[in-house]
Design a protein around this motif. Sequence first.
Motif, PDB file in Angstrom:
ATOM      1  N   PHE A  53      -2.691 -19.577  36.824  1.00  0.00           N
ATOM      2  CA  PHE A  53      -3.299 -19.864  38.249  1.00  0.00           C
ATOM      3  C   PHE A  53      -2.126 -19.758  39.381  1.00  0.00           C
ATOM      4  O   PHE A  53      -2.608 -19.011  40.478  1.00  0.00           O
ATOM      5  N   LEU A  87      -2.200 -15.924  39.785  1.00  0.00           N
ATOM      6  CA  LEU A  87      -3.110 -15.494  40.776  1.00  0.00           C
ATOM      7  C   LEU A  87      -3.222 -15.858  42.119  1.00  0.00           C
ATOM      8  O   LEU A  87      -3.467 -15.041  42.990  1.00  0.00           O
ATOM      9  N   ALA A  88      -2.516 -17.141  42.211  1.00  0.00           N
ATOM     10  CA  ALA A  88      -2.561 -17.637  43.813  1.00  0.00           C
ATOM     11  C   ALA A  88      -1.658 -16.657  44.555  1.00  0.00           C
ATOM     12  O   ALA A  88      -1.970 -16.216  45.626  1.00  0.00           O
ATOM     13  N   ALA A 137     -11.870 -13.999  33.099  1.00  0.00           N
ATOM     14  CA  ALA A 137     -11.089 -13.150  31.754  1.00  0.00           C
ATOM     15  C   ALA A 137     -10.864 -14.051  30.732  1.00  0.00           C
ATOM     16  O   ALA A 137     -10.987 -13.813  29.580  1.00  0.00           O
ATOM     17  N   TYR A 197     -11.448 -14.504  38.970  1.00  0.00           N
ATOM     18  CA  TYR A 197     -11.653 -13.245  38.179  1.00  0.00           C
ATOM     19  C   TYR A 197     -10.626 -13.857  36.753  1.00  0.00           C
ATOM     20  O   TYR A 197     -11.003 -13.414  35.802  1.00  0.00           O
ATOM     21  N   GLY A 198      -9.581 -14.562  37.003  1.00  0.00           N
ATOM     22  CA  GLY A 198      -8.844 -14.758  36.148  1.00  0.00           C
ATOM     23  C   GLY A 198      -9.472 -15.850  35.103  1.00  0.00           C
ATOM     24  O   GLY A 198      -9.560 -15.731  33.957  1.00  0.00           O
ATOM     25  N   ALA A 205      -3.141 -13.146  45.261  1.00  0.00           N
ATOM     26  CA  ALA A 205      -4.175 -13.468  46.426  1.00  0.00           C
ATOM     27  C   ALA A 205      -3.020 -13.546  47.778  1.00  0.00           C
ATOM     28  O   ALA A 205      -3.662 -12.539  48.564  1.00  0.00           O
ATOM     29  N   VAL A 242      -3.349  -9.200  35.320  1.00  0.00           N
ATOM     30  CA  VAL A 242      -4.187 -10.303  36.484  1.00  0.00           C
ATOM     31  C   VAL A 242      -5.006 -10.954  35.538  1.00  0.00           C
ATOM     32  O   VAL A 242      -5.226 -12.108  35.566  1.00  0.00           O
ATOM     33  N   ALA A 243      -5.662 -10.281  34.717  1.00  0.00           N
ATOM     34  CA  ALA A 243      -7.045 -10.819  33.602  1.00  0.00           C
ATOM     35  C   ALA A 243      -6.348 -11.986  32.797  1.00  0.00           C
ATOM     36  O   ALA A 243      -7.053 -13.339  32.599  1.00  0.00           O
ATOM     37  N   SER A 244      -5.145 -12.178  32.599  1.00  0.00           N
ATOM     38  CA  SER A 244      -4.537 -13.324  31.808  1.00  0.00           C
ATOM     39  C   SER A 244      -3.554 -14.070  32.605  1.00  0.00           C
ATOM     40  O   SER A 244      -2.495 -14.642  31.961  1.00  0.00           O
ATOM     41  N   ALA A 245      -3.464 -13.864  33.868  1.00  0.00           N
ATOM     42  CA  ALA A 245      -2.351 -14.517  34.685  1.00  0.00           C
ATOM     43  C   ALA A 245      -2.736 -15.899  34.735  1.00  0.00           C
ATOM     44  O   ALA A 245      -3.707 -16.451  34.538  1.00  0.00           O
ATOM     45  N   THR A 260      -9.588 -14.582  49.264  1.00  0.00           N
ATOM     46  CA  THR A 260      -8.828 -14.012  48.329  1.00  0.00           C
ATOM     47  C   THR A 260      -8.576 -14.683  47.142  1.00  0.00           C
ATOM     48  O   THR A 260      -8.452 -14.318  46.142  1.00  0.00           O
ATOM     49  N   LEU A 261      -8.116 -15.975  47.441  1.00  0.00           N
ATOM     50  CA  LEU A 261      -7.534 -16.951  46.502  1.00  0.00           C
ATOM     51  C   LEU A 261      -8.819 -17.095  45.567  1.00  0.00           C
ATOM     52  O   LEU A 261      -8.707 -17.019  44.248  1.00  0.00           O
ATOM     53  N   PHE A 320      -9.680 -14.055  43.382  1.00  0.00           N
ATOM     54  CA  PHE A 320      -8.562 -13.738  42.189  1.00  0.00           C
ATOM     55  C   PHE A 320      -8.688 -14.982  41.078  1.00  0.00           C
ATOM     56  O   PHE A 320      -8.490 -14.532  39.992  1.00  0.00           O
ATOM     57  N   LEU A 321      -8.839 -16.125  41.533  1.00  0.00           N
ATOM     58  CA  LEU A 321      -8.931 -17.407  40.608  1.00  0.00           C
ATOM     59  C   LEU A 321     -10.187 -17.242  39.805  1.00  0.00           C
ATOM     60  O   LEU A 321     -10.002 -17.309  38.579  1.00  0.00           O
ATOM     61  N   VAL A 327      -3.089 -10.653  50.659  1.00  0.00           N
ATOM     62  CA  VAL A 327      -3.465 -10.857  52.193  1.00  0.00           C
ATOM     63  C   VAL A 327      -2.435 -10.008  53.023  1.00  0.00           C
ATOM     64  O   VAL A 327      -2.698  -9.615  54.075  1.00  0.00           O
TER      65      VAL A 327
END
Lengths: 505, 199
Positions: free
Chosen positions: B96, B99-100, A285, A281-282, B103, B91-94, A274-275, A278-279, B107
Amino acid sequence: MIDGISAAFTDLMTWPSPLYLALGVVLGLVVGIMPGLGGGGAMALLIPFTFAMDPSHGIAFLMAVGASSGIGGQVTSILISVPGDPPNAATTLDGYAMTKRGRAAEALGAATFSSVIGATIGMLLMLAVLPFARDLVLAFSYPEFFMLALTGLVLISRLTGPSVHKGLIAAGVGLLVAFIGLDPVNGNPRFTFGTLYLWDGVDIVPPLIGLFAGAEMLALYSLGAGRAMATAPPGANRSSVLDGLRATIRHWRVVVTSSFIGFAAGLVPGISGTLASFLSYGQAARSSKHPERFGKGTPEGVIAPETANDADKGGALLPTLAFGIPGGVIMAVLLSGLLLHGVPAGPNLLRGDLHIVYVLVVAAFLPRLAAAGIVLLLGLKAGVLTRVRGDILAPVIAVITLLSVYALRNEPMDVLLALAFSYVGYGMVKFGFSRLTFIIALVLGGLFEQSYHQTMATFGPGGFFTRPFALTLFTLAILTLIGPALLRLVRRRPATRDAEERIHE
Amino acid sequence: MSDRPASKAATDTTRGRNIDRVVFDLVLVAFLAVFVVTALDLRTGSRLVPLLVGTPALAAMLIRTVLDITGRVADHRAPDHVPETAEDEGVASASFVDLARAAQREVAADEEVPDEDDASRRRLQFTLWAFGFVLVAMLGTYFLPPVLGLHTYFLPAAAVALPLILGLGRVGWIRSIAISGTVIAAMYYLLITFLNVRL
């Protein structure tokens, strides 16, 4: 390495292994697409069926189920915005947006091709790093293994579940359950409460199946027939899967970057997939020429998370094989499968023949390729599996689960234990105790206690704090526990000072 | 005015949930206490690590239970799923860290369970069915003579239990029997013929 891979390939192409792999692919896809049972739960449920297979074929079969379930999870993320597993969640952002714009086939194509490439790069990176890990693990002694188990548990407690407090309690309970049986110091029965059944300790499979398959079935049944009736929006087939392949090739930089991010994130226990998604994806972008398109249906938003969450398996496999420390459910099941087939993980595996490692690498690649082919052939029709009713699926899988637990050792008490753990798992989910932490503590309990006693006997208490690796790991565990609180304190202090100054002014 | 029954129902659900939580806490306290007390009777070498693990775990669980009983802790269940579009949360411009966290939230959100009355009724139904199935199978295995050349009563119990719960779930009796028959036949072939399990 090339010889090892070609020997593993030959092994997996020897009859009846292709049949097992094909079966694993189909089962993995089905459980990935259908609601309820995730890849880890399905793998746990299928462990007893691998006893009739050669160890390498059985492990490859389990790996095929786990690998294909990830591809199945993409389908639901893209078509109906329901992630099969948490690592597929980031895919819903752009995947479903593409579906709404009539580009579902392109999204499916991009997701499947990128996940095959991601998994391959992840495994190659694992093979590249493995010799260094082997040197490291062979330099490890008892204190390092104790600290590794401790740090792994602390990290998982911190990263999974809503509260580190509850995570640590789950770890404590898991360790205590692992201590049931003959104790490693005196060989006396311990915590057996007068029953012969507990003398050999609690076998890992019944709790694993109960916690991850049984608890899911209970939750699925309680949802009734209403769940999983979603359908893809109309007009979802105005593109081709080959458009997805073209997009994957066009965005090769995203694929490579996401593979590296995925591999690195795979080393983090608990939330690695999951991490990773998301990482990446960021990152995709941020590095894109058109970041404004993210979230509105751009193929890069599908390629990045899917590449990363499959590349992470290479990273996750490294601590599992090298140190015997699994970072997630799939790796815990894989480790259990290895142990049940008499294949040791950790230093003993790396000192000996690496054939099983190469088998895992090939088994991570071949089934994904086959699963990708099936998904691309079925296309949007694959989504029909999501319409299976939960109130039919749950009892059927529950019966299969309980019978397969019995098949493990022909032991009726195992069935009762799995059933009990289903409810424990359900309670843990409901009240925020991490099941993953519990099961990994159960796996690591033996290593934890034995390495503690061996350290005390060989090095004395100083052994934990005087050896550089052990001390580093201990520091990491402490930082994991108190680091976030310290950071909050440091951030708050200047703000408080500012406020005080303003009041004085 | 019309909101009152809804808010009362919500309060009842929360209260019920808190009672369930405290009961679960107490079960864990009892479990840990049994291990710690039992460990005290063991030899020094055998009890050392269990006590090192069990005592702090028991203390932590007691604190958790007190906090839950006094209602000092907010419900720690996961926040909502990731939104449909990235724009909603950026989310696209978040960063680290964000984003963690996303995630981590995802979960935790995967660990959500339904909480309505109907879901509770269905859970109870499934629980009774599952324990009934296993108990009948085990009692039959231990106390009754073998039937149909089988070593245990798991398959006969499944042949009765599966159509029963499917029928209760409004699947339709003919369909229930067909599904059950297929599952039982498949398990018979896989486990007894293929894997030689003494089922």
